[in-house]
Scaffold this active site. Structure first.
Site, PDB file in Angstrom:
ATOM      1  N   TYR A  78       0.804  -1.175   0.017  1.00 47.53           N
ATOM      2  CA  TYR A  78       0.020  -0.059   0.044  1.00 47.53           C
ATOM      3  C   TYR A  78       0.876   1.088  -0.101  1.00 47.53           C
ATOM      4  O   TYR A  78       0.461   2.350  -0.662  1.00 47.53           O
ATOM      5  CB  TYR A  78      -0.775  -0.053   1.063  1.00 47.53           C
ATOM      6  CG  TYR A  78      -2.313  -0.789   1.119  1.00 47.53           C
ATOM      7  CD1 TYR A  78      -3.473  -0.334   0.490  1.00 47.53           C
ATOM      8  CD2 TYR A  78      -2.087  -2.124   1.265  1.00 47.53           C
ATOM      9  CE1 TYR A  78      -4.473  -1.193   0.239  1.00 47.53           C
ATOM     10  CE2 TYR A  78      -3.290  -3.217   0.933  1.00 47.53           C
ATOM     11  CZ  TYR A  78      -4.494  -2.276   0.681  1.00 47.53           C
ATOM     12  OH  TYR A  78      -5.442  -3.215   0.410  1.00 47.53           O
ATOM     13  N   GLU A  94      -7.908  -6.661   5.693  1.00 52.16           N
ATOM     14  CA  GLU A  94      -7.122  -7.895   5.209  1.00 52.16           C
ATOM     15  C   GLU A  94      -6.346  -8.656   6.242  1.00 52.16           C
ATOM     16  O   GLU A  94      -6.389  -9.899   6.119  1.00 52.16           O
ATOM     17  CB  GLU A  94      -6.053  -7.443   4.051  1.00 52.16           C
ATOM     18  CG  GLU A  94      -6.981  -7.028   2.712  1.00 52.16           C
ATOM     19  CD  GLU A  94      -6.086  -6.023   1.831  1.00 52.16           C
ATOM     20  OE1 GLU A  94      -4.963  -5.966   2.088  1.00 52.16           O
ATOM     21  OE2 GLU A  94      -6.809  -5.392   1.101  1.00 52.16           O
TER      22      GLU A  94
END
Length: 399
Positions: free
Chosen positions: A94, A136
């Site tokens: 990310y 997640e």
């Protein structure tokens, strides 16, 4: 985020609607130039056909539109989170994506990308990344809490390779360590990773598990794609042509939100086109094995009998489960077919439209949209319609 920052992000919505794919295309080109190692993580076939760029543009637009209340996007976050865990996406990814996304906004918007706008998007992205990585991590934790569960990539042996039709072959995958396989929900998929010499890359692809949970193996049923260089078929065709019984492949743990609902008192209607029947076959095997007396209607369409995978298996299940009715459409029949032409639910309206039924649709995007529309037009509640589109999501039918 401050109120002013939310307003700045919201102000970019018209630009994202008109030029979102231009932005995401620039983003991916930039990221793969500076971080080529990520080519091993992303499906480069979906880069070639433009599906990934479109899917990301839609996701960025949806986030900007709902920046005041991102919680409404949780079903989308859940679906994307499952896809990310199946690709072993981690928090460090990310950071890389955020860096290149912000740089792309600056480079594509030019002078319109003021320092204030870039700062607003930086904060917005950090908020989104925190939501995604948190969800997640929850999914990863659930995976490892299962018996034989794992995260990341694990070696499996192809113990059986069985031809189901002229186009579709099943691969029976057993853990290389000889242990059990983690349980899954019928309808879920696994990611499979192979090295592609023509790209000089490791490449992942998602395949629906086409059998009911059994604790011993996963079965995937793979369609050969026409044309050796077809971007969607690089992995699929390599499985057909080069992977033999005894070979080892890498899998990630089962994932996916398109799953069989536990309520067996409601009738089930399964509608599939081509290889789209694979997740539905797992659901069908699960229901019939339990002998629940659930009313099941199976609707499937393909070109002809030669390409019809699981034809004999369907007959076998129907013989052992009296409450299963099936309706098969061949649009290019070589012999007399039950129904001729594309799947047309209006021809079997009485069989399909059932009170309190759950509907599951899987196939190409136009196939899903057509039959979803038919059901809604005939009074079926959208909450009762579940669908899975193979590849990056492009349909937004339940909004």
């Amino acid at each position: 985020m401050t109120t002013e920052q939310k307003q700045l992000v919201t102000a970019t919505v018209p630009v994202l609607r008109e030029h979102g794919v231009l932005l995401t295309t620039h983003f991916y080109n930039r990221m793969f130039t500076h971080n080529p190692e990520l080519k091993h993580v992303f499906n480069m076939g979906n880069q070639q056909n433009g599906k990934q760029q479109t899917a990301l543009a839609m996701a960025v637009l949806a986030y900007a539109e709902h920046i005041d209340n991102p919680a409404v996007l949780m079903p989308v976050v859940d679906s994307i989170g499952h896809k990310h865990t199946s690709l072993d996406i981690r928090p460090e990814h990310y950071a890389i994506v955020g860096k290149h996304l912000l740089a792309s906004i600056s480079e594509v918007l030019g002078d319109a990308a003021t320092p204030e706008l870039l700062e607003a998007w930086a904060v917005a992205y950090q908020q989104l990344a925190a939501i995604m990585t948190g969800h997640e991590q929850h999914l990863y934790t659930k995976q490892v809490s299962k018996n034989a569960g794992w995260t990341g990539w694990k070696p499996f042996i192809v113990k059986q390779k069985i031809k189901e039709s002229s186009e579709i072959t099943s691969f029976y995958l057993y853990p290389a360590d000889g242990g059990d396989v983690a349980d899954f929900l019928p309808g879920q998929y696994i990611s499979l990773r192979l090295f592609l010499p023509e790209l000089n890359l490791l490449q992942p692809r998602q395949y629906s598990i086409s059998c009911a949970p059994n604790g011993k193996y996963y079965r995937i049923s793979v369609k050969r794609e026409a044309g050796a260089s077809h971007p969607d078929g690089l992995i699929s065709n390599r499985l057909h042509d080069h992977i033999q019984e005894g070979d080892v492949v890498e899998l990630s743990a089962p994932a996916g939100t398109f799953t069989l609902h536990e309520n067996t008192s409601r009738p089930k209607v399964f509608i599939s086109g081509g290889v789209g029947q694979t997740p539905l076959m797992a659901m069908l095997e699960e229901l019939t094995a339990k002998q629940t007396d659930t009313a099941i209607t199976w609707v499937h369409g393909c070109r002809n009998e030669a390409v019809h995978a699981f034809k004999d298996r369907l007959t076998q299940l129907a013989d052992s489960y009296s409450n299963l009715n099936h309706h098969i459409f061949y649009d290019q029949p070589e012999i007399q077919a039950q129904y001729t032409g594309w799947v047309d639910l209006s021809k079997i309206k009485a069989a399909v439209l059932q009170a309190d039924a759950d509907y599951y649709i899987c196939g190409p995007a136009p196939f899903i949209a057509k039959h979803y529309g038919f059901l809604v037009e005939n009074g079926v509640d959208t909450a009762s319609i579940h669908f899975e589109e193979f590849g990056p999501a492009s349909l937004q039918l339940n909004n």
